[in-house]
Design a protein around this motif. Structure first.
Motif, PDB file in Angstrom:
ATOM      1  N   ALA A 150      11.228  52.502  24.435  1.00 28.34           N
ATOM      2  CA  ALA A 150       9.823  52.785  24.440  1.00 28.34           C
ATOM      3  C   ALA A 150       9.389  53.464  23.226  1.00 28.34           C
ATOM      4  N   LYS A 151       9.533  52.713  22.063  1.00 31.78           N
ATOM      5  CA  LYS A 151       9.409  53.225  20.682  1.00 31.78           C
ATOM      6  C   LYS A 151       8.489  52.555  20.030  1.00 31.78           C
ATOM      7  N   PRO A 152       7.208  52.703  19.940  1.00 31.58           N
ATOM      8  CA  PRO A 152       6.239  51.506  19.616  1.00 31.58           C
ATOM      9  C   PRO A 152       6.444  51.452  18.156  1.00 31.58           C
ATOM     10  N   GLU A 153       6.711  52.493  17.373  1.00 32.81           N
ATOM     11  CA  GLU A 153       7.010  52.199  15.828  1.00 32.81           C
ATOM     12  C   GLU A 153       8.117  51.392  15.708  1.00 32.81           C
ATOM     13  N   ALA A 154       9.249  51.473  16.508  1.00 29.43           N
ATOM     14  CA  ALA A 154      10.425  50.511  16.276  1.00 29.43           C
ATOM     15  C   ALA A 154       9.882  49.156  16.560  1.00 29.43           C
ATOM     16  N   LEU A 155       9.111  48.924  17.646  1.00 31.58           N
ATOM     17  CA  LEU A 155       8.649  47.560  18.272  1.00 31.58           C
ATOM     18  C   LEU A 155       7.808  47.046  17.136  1.00 31.58           C
ATOM     19  N   GLU A 156       6.653  47.876  16.427  1.00 34.92           N
ATOM     20  CA  GLU A 156       6.172  47.128  15.715  1.00 34.92           C
ATOM     21  C   GLU A 156       6.588  46.627  14.306  1.00 34.92           C
ATOM     22  N   ALA A 157       7.578  47.462  14.049  1.00 39.52           N
ATOM     23  CA  ALA A 157       8.463  46.982  12.870  1.00 39.52           C
ATOM     24  C   ALA A 157       9.050  45.432  13.003  1.00 39.52           C
ATOM     25  N   LEU A 158       9.217  45.222  14.088  1.00 40.82           N
ATOM     26  CA  LEU A 158       9.816  43.916  14.439  1.00 40.82           C
ATOM     27  C   LEU A 158       8.800  42.629  14.451  1.00 40.82           C
ATOM     28  N   ARG A 181       5.237  55.906  33.360  1.00 39.66           N
ATOM     29  CA  ARG A 181       3.915  55.284  33.145  1.00 39.66           C
ATOM     30  C   ARG A 181       3.526  55.182  31.488  1.00 39.66           C
ATOM     31  N   ASP A 182       3.645  56.456  31.018  1.00 42.32           N
ATOM     32  CA  ASP A 182       3.260  56.588  29.536  1.00 42.32           C
ATOM     33  C   ASP A 182       4.095  55.626  28.388  1.00 42.32           C
ATOM     34  N   GLU A 183       5.402  55.542  28.817  1.00 40.49           N
ATOM     35  CA  GLU A 183       6.098  54.523  28.228  1.00 40.49           C
ATOM     36  C   GLU A 183       5.904  53.144  28.315  1.00 40.49           C
ATOM     37  N   LEU A 184       5.434  52.647  29.201  1.00 38.50           N
ATOM     38  CA  LEU A 184       4.743  51.306  29.680  1.00 38.50           C
ATOM     39  C   LEU A 184       3.757  51.103  28.917  1.00 38.50           C
ATOM     40  N   ARG A 185       2.914  52.151  28.975  1.00 35.69           N
ATOM     41  CA  ARG A 185       1.333  52.325  28.184  1.00 35.69           C
ATOM     42  C   ARG A 185       1.599  51.868  26.874  1.00 35.69           C
ATOM     43  N   SER A 186       2.523  52.619  26.174  1.00 35.86           N
ATOM     44  CA  SER A 186       2.737  52.824  24.813  1.00 35.86           C
ATOM     45  C   SER A 186       3.032  51.365  24.430  1.00 35.86           C
ATOM     46  N   ILE A 187       3.993  50.743  25.117  1.00 36.41           N
ATOM     47  CA  ILE A 187       4.277  49.326  24.708  1.00 36.41           C
ATOM     48  C   ILE A 187       3.240  48.286  24.734  1.00 36.41           C
ATOM     49  N   ALA A 188       2.376  48.377  25.957  1.00 40.19           N
ATOM     50  CA  ALA A 188       1.495  47.722  26.358  1.00 40.19           C
ATOM     51  C   ALA A 188       0.150  47.736  25.193  1.00 40.19           C
ATOM     52  N   ASP A 189       0.235  49.063  24.544  1.00 36.00           N
ATOM     53  CA  ASP A 189      -0.835  49.204  23.430  1.00 36.00           C
ATOM     54  C   ASP A 189      -0.463  48.387  22.100  1.00 36.00           C
TER      55      ASP A 189
END
Lengths: 396, 396
Positions: A150-158, A181-189
């Motif tokens: 659950a690391k939005p920046e790392a996901l976005e970088a890909l 819940r917050d982690e899932l939400r951060s990925i959904a965003d």
């Protein structure tokens, strides 16, 4: 005679490729504790078999391509009970979660399309994505961080122009990671921001051991167009052999596309839908009992694994798997050796070598996945055999 | 949110796309004679249900990816009885003949690869071939020649560097054409000469009405590397809802490749394999009885169809379908109208518009496929409704 490039890119399953060695060992009288496949020894609720035995039609006819009405009703009711509002039009009944994934990737991937998948991941994603011409873009996770992704920046970088989807498994196979819940939400965003499908494989939904802070992806109504839920009765009701799964989404364009493939293969088995619909009538006490049993096994498995010298693993929070790094050279060689050369009082243990759970070459070569799907006594013996096997393998 | 190019190239099934209109008509109290799907009213042999009811394991576990041992044994025995020598290693049990085709095309087609298919053809070939990135190269056949496609020169003329396979359906869906031994041999020679797979869909093998001069493709031992047989219990035993099929070939490289996809999707349903294996214990008297029944229906269907003014059709030699050219503008519009606007004493009939059975644009637009899967009395009434419908449609 030519074979396709995509099929040559695929591999045998790390869970199943040693089956011939296992069959040979069994034929020679060896007892094998099987922790390689997520095949629980938990009894399938008898409601399944009762419903199947009660089927009285004389002709075993095709079902509707989207699933039988009674099966769709059962799934809608189940989701209502856990607070998620789906209608029948949002659901397609498939031949296991496997076919749901196959159909989904056919619908969304062109040759070269990318899917971001935290690794390690359930190995069949490799086959399903490659079969559609797609490519896995792995996001590395490590046991020291409980395999958290659950690391939005790392996901976005890909993300790049070829990215079509982010695929997550929650609770996670093979790591046991569970998103808050917050982690899932951060990925959904992230998926929402970049207009990507968010594939949420929630087949282990009920198997979360230490928290109530979890969220079904279908509850986030602002990402209806993005979210695709993969679900199945296999693990939920210990009914793996029923091959009943489902593809769920409120994205109407996607579901219209998926129906083409559903109609192409005609339907899912009629009788198994009769049985599976009955499964959804079992109450919450069933899940509590099963969850308690798995929690016990999880604790035992983690404790015994951690006690083996040189083993590195993270305590799983959900599902019924644990990844372990072993103090050996190569897990493939080791697991094959355990079937062909090792025995203790005529017994051995079978796990899955983990390289097939990674997309990055070289990762996972000395790791295994253990499915804690056997009762306490058997699990304990199996882990003793593993410890003994490691010792003997390194001294062979 | 992007959808894939290949899925957008696919279509809804011509057999199933009007299901929503049919459901609405039925909900409004209309009775529909369904000749649209190859779903026979013949009873499934009770051996299936008895075997399923006798299943006493407490856990509905995964089966082996290649199929259960008892199912593979049953198939090997069946082939031995009809004079074809297969071993278990030549067989993979699949979720219907549909999945056998899906897996096969994944193994042999790259983007742009071509498969020569005589048209009209079973419409799902479109979906399965396009899903693998392949292209259908149709070979036109016509009713005036009984839809014959055993024309080696015409087939050879379609071969180019992209051609991977020739796919035939024998007995044929939807035309009812049946190849003689020499005709099948002549096509096999083309495949052999050009090093192509010869895909032989023989799911209607037992339904041949006027001749014994037929050959199983698996009997031609000089083309072991070329021949791939698609088979299924659906039609043979009137068990469409079981979704048990098989991919059969002595080409070891191909079968090794196919096993990857079989392992990826884990397995075919356990319980249905128990039932399907029992089906193979029914004797030849079962097939004789069923064949006699279909022959009767074939004769009735052909006679009544031919008597409708302006209808063109060829007498089918096998399977249980007949193609018919109707004196109407458009079969899609007509068949939808039959469900939404037509009724006679509260009844109507449903057939499949045939454009989806062709790859060549524009072909089949005023043709339909009729599945003669209902008992004599119902079939007779259904064809009267069709005749009446054509008349009223043209005078509407």
């Amino acid at each position: 005679m030519k074979l396709s490039e995509k099929s040559q890119l695929c591999s045998l399953s790390p869970m199943r490729k040693f089956t011939p060695y296992a069959m040979a060992a069994e034929a020679a009288g060896k007892k094998i504790y099987k922790l390689n496949i997520g095949q629980p020894d938990i009894e399938t609720p008898p409601e399944f078999f009762e419903a199947v035995r009660g089927f009285s039609q004389k002709v075993l006819a095709y079902a509707n391509s989207q699933g039988t009405e009674f099966m769709l009703d059962a799934v809608v009711d189940y989701y209502h009970r856990i607070g998620v509002d789906y209608s029948k039009e949002d659901i397609l009944i498939t031949t296991g979660g496997s076919e749901a994934l196959q159909i989904l990737f056919l619908c969304i991937l062109d040759p070269g399309s990318e899917v971001i998948v935290p690794e390690p991941f359930y190995s069949s994603y490799n086959t399903f994505i490659k079969a559609s011409g797609g490519v896995i873009r792995p996001m590395a996770t490590i046991p020291e961080e409980d395999y958290n992704y659950a690391k939005p920046e790392a996901l976005e970088a890909l993300i790049n122009e070829k990215t079509r989807a982010i695929a997550i498994i929650n609770p996670h196979n093979p790591t046991g990671n569970v998103l808050t819940r917050d982690e899932l939400r951060s990925i959904a965003d992230v998926a929402k921001k970049h207009d990507l499908y968010l594939i949420c494989d929630e087949v282990y939904r009920e198997f979360v051991y230490d928290t109530d802070d979890v969220l079904c992806a279908g509850s986030m109504r602002d990402v209806d167009e993005n979210v695709v839920v993969i679900d199945s009765v296999s693990k939920r009701f210990s009914a793996c052999g029923a091959r009943i799964g489902m593809l769920i989404s409120r994205n109407k364009a996607l579901m219209a596309e998926a129906l083409k493939f559903c109609q192409g293969r005609l339907c899912t088995t009629t009788l198994e839908q009769v049985g599976a619909a009955a499964l959804y009538r079992v109450g919450p006490e069933y899940f509590e009992k099963v969850r308690d049993e798995y929690r016990l096994r999880r604790d035992l498995c983690y404790a015994k694994l951690s006690a083996i010298p040189g083993v590195v693993c993270a305590k799983p929070m959900g599902a019924f798997y644990v990844m372990a790094k072993l103090p050996i050279d190569n897990a493939d060689t080791f697991m094959k050796w355990m079937l062909t050369d090792f025995e203790d009082h005529g017994e051995t243990v079978m796990c899955s070598p983990a390289a097939g759970f990674y997309a990055t070459p070289g990762r996972g070569t000395n790791e295994i996945r253990i499915a804690y799907v056997l009762k306490e006594e058997d699990l304990s013996r199996a882990l003793d055999l593993l410890a003994l096997g490691i010792e003997r393998y390194n001294n062979r």
